[in-house]
Design a protein around this motif. Sequence first.
Motif: not given
Length: 195
Positions: A130-147, A153-162
Amino acid sequence: MVQKMRAFWARSGFYVSLAALILMLGGAGMWYRSRQPAAVHAVSAAESLPKETEFGQSPEISFQWPLEGEVISHHAPNAAVYRRELGIFSGHTGIDLSAPEGTDVCAAESGTVTSVYRSPEYGCTVEIKTRDGVLLRYGCLSEQSEVEPSDCVLRGQRIGKVGDYPCAERAYGAHLHFEVIENGISQNPEDFLAK
């Protein structure tokens, strides 16, 4: 003398063995704790402090929930849980949110994608700073990442699927693993997610 020893073991052998096992497990736990980096011990001490002392006030940073789902596994970085599939003891540095496979996962905050990779612990994983330097980690996503790395990316933007939950997290079924890392230290995501 040999007969006395046999009689003793026949009568008390189970309890002596049980006591020895408990002592070995306690020693292993103390050894494991001593091998952890200092930052883990600092987090552990901070967890016992009230929020006003820990942060100076409640966190000013507030993220949106990456999906609607029940928290099925809480933040427990210092819990020594044996993960049979990986053959290691480890804590849980994020939270797990239950959601059906294929559920959209959205960015909890605007930022830049720093990496997209496959982890043995959390499967397909996306990291966003993030702009504040915080790292956000999203795991267990489908293999086809959208980013991809360097995407903004913007807050609320889809980045993948479970979709991808590897052996270490299989017991929970389909879900999202979500972490918040500030200054290199794992934080409890629930402290930062909008109530």
